[in-house]
Write a protein that holds these residues in place. Structure first.
Motif, short mmCIF file in Angstrom:
data_model
loop_
_atom_site.label_atom_id
_atom_site.label_comp_id
_atom_site.label_asym_id
_atom_site.label_seq_id
_atom_site.Cartn_x
_atom_site.Cartn_y
_atom_site.Cartn_z
N SER A 81 0.77 -1.25 0.00
CA SER A 81 0.00 0.00 0.00
C SER A 81 0.80 1.30 0.00
O SER A 81 0.30 2.31 -0.49
CB SER A 81 -0.99 0.03 1.16
OG SER A 81 -0.32 0.14 2.39
N ARG A 82 2.03 1.34 0.57
CA ARG A 82 2.72 2.63 0.65
C ARG A 82 4.23 2.45 0.71
O ARG A 82 4.74 1.56 1.38
CB ARG A 82 2.25 3.39 1.88
CG ARG A 82 2.86 4.77 2.01
CD ARG A 82 2.33 5.56 3.21
NE ARG A 82 2.69 4.91 4.46
CZ ARG A 82 1.83 4.66 5.44
NH1 ARG A 82 0.57 4.97 5.32
NH2 ARG A 82 2.25 4.09 6.56
N VAL A 84 7.51 5.31 1.21
CA VAL A 84 7.95 6.69 1.39
C VAL A 84 9.48 6.67 1.41
O VAL A 84 10.08 5.89 2.15
CB VAL A 84 7.40 7.32 2.69
CG1 VAL A 84 7.90 8.76 2.85
CG2 VAL A 84 5.88 7.26 2.72
N THR A 102 6.27 9.95 -1.97
CA THR A 102 5.28 9.04 -1.38
C THR A 102 4.58 8.33 -2.53
O THR A 102 4.02 8.97 -3.41
CB THR A 102 4.24 9.81 -0.54
OG1 THR A 102 4.93 10.54 0.48
CG2 THR A 102 3.26 8.84 0.10
N GLU A 104 1.59 5.75 -3.20
CA GLU A 104 0.42 5.14 -2.57
C GLU A 104 -0.22 4.18 -3.57
O GLU A 104 -0.39 4.53 -4.74
CB GLU A 104 -0.60 6.20 -2.19
CG GLU A 104 -0.06 7.21 -1.19
CD GLU A 104 -0.97 8.40 -1.06
OE1 GLU A 104 -1.80 8.39 -0.13
OE2 GLU A 104 -0.87 9.32 -1.91
N ARG A 106 -3.62 1.81 -4.18
CA ARG A 106 -4.98 1.55 -3.73
C ARG A 106 -5.64 0.57 -4.70
O ARG A 106 -5.57 0.77 -5.91
CB ARG A 106 -5.82 2.83 -3.72
CG ARG A 106 -5.28 3.92 -2.85
CD ARG A 106 -5.66 3.70 -1.39
NE ARG A 106 -5.22 4.79 -0.58
CZ ARG A 106 -4.15 4.76 0.21
NH1 ARG A 106 -3.42 3.69 0.28
NH2 ARG A 106 -3.81 5.79 0.93
N TRP A 116 1.79 8.89 -7.12
CA TRP A 116 3.18 9.25 -6.83
C TRP A 116 3.21 10.75 -6.54
O TRP A 116 2.91 11.56 -7.41
CB TRP A 116 4.03 8.95 -8.05
CG TRP A 116 5.47 9.30 -8.00
CD1 TRP A 116 6.03 10.55 -7.91
CD2 TRP A 116 6.56 8.39 -8.09
NE1 TRP A 116 7.39 10.46 -7.93
CE2 TRP A 116 7.74 9.14 -8.04
CE3 TRP A 116 6.65 7.00 -8.21
CZ2 TRP A 116 9.00 8.57 -8.11
CZ3 TRP A 116 7.88 6.42 -8.28
CH2 TRP A 116 9.05 7.20 -8.23
#
Length: 157
Positions: A81-82, A84, A102, A104, A106, A116
């Protein structure tokens, strides 16, 4: 010094775990994360506090070769999911910009929505500083196009 930022989005038919895997798996990542020019070195440790280092020599006819270097450090990784991370981009040993990124992921009805977001501090402007952000955004879009190709069933091999 100038601060700026942008967001680029991508839809992939692949599920979030596969998109995440394209960041984590060095063999898949090498199919879409590329630096221009002749590659000199590459190293990737996909863990929090790990990072990625890559360098190359970029040659354009009629100009001196440029030594390019990229160095990142992962700050946060949430599987599927993420991601960083921070990175610096150097040209001929001088830091041109530093960024916080970051990524992300989904799930959506047909696969994955990737977002992005990059916040950049341009420390040393190019000879055409008005092109620095568009260049960075365009290079990111090209990388994400490469990611999309690497995720296709034929795998962009």
């Amino acid at each position: 010094m100038r601060h700026d930022g942008f967001t680029v989005e991508l839809h992939s038919a692949a599920p979030p775990d596969a998109v995440f895997g394209a960041f984590a798996d060095p063999a898949v990542r090498r199919r879409w994360f590329r630096m221009p020019g002749r590659e000199v070195s590459y190293d990737h440790d996909f863990t929090v506090n790990g990072g990625e280092n890559a360098s190359s020599v970029f040659t354009v006819e009629g100009a001196a070769p440029e030594r390019l270097a990229y160095a990142s450090r992962y700050l946060d990784i949430v599987s599927g999911s993420r991601i960083v991370y921070t990175y610096t981009a150097r040209v001929d040993g001088e830091v041109r910009w530093a960024s916080l990124v970051t990524v992300e992921l989904r799930p959506d009805a047909d696969g994955t929505h990737l977002r992005w977001t990059e916040q950049a501090a341009f420390l040393t402007p190019s000879s055409r500083p008005e092109h620095d952000l568009p260049h960075l955004r365009g290079a990111t879009r090209l990388r994400l196009n490469g990611l999309a190709a690497a995720l296709r069933p034929d795998g962009d091999r």
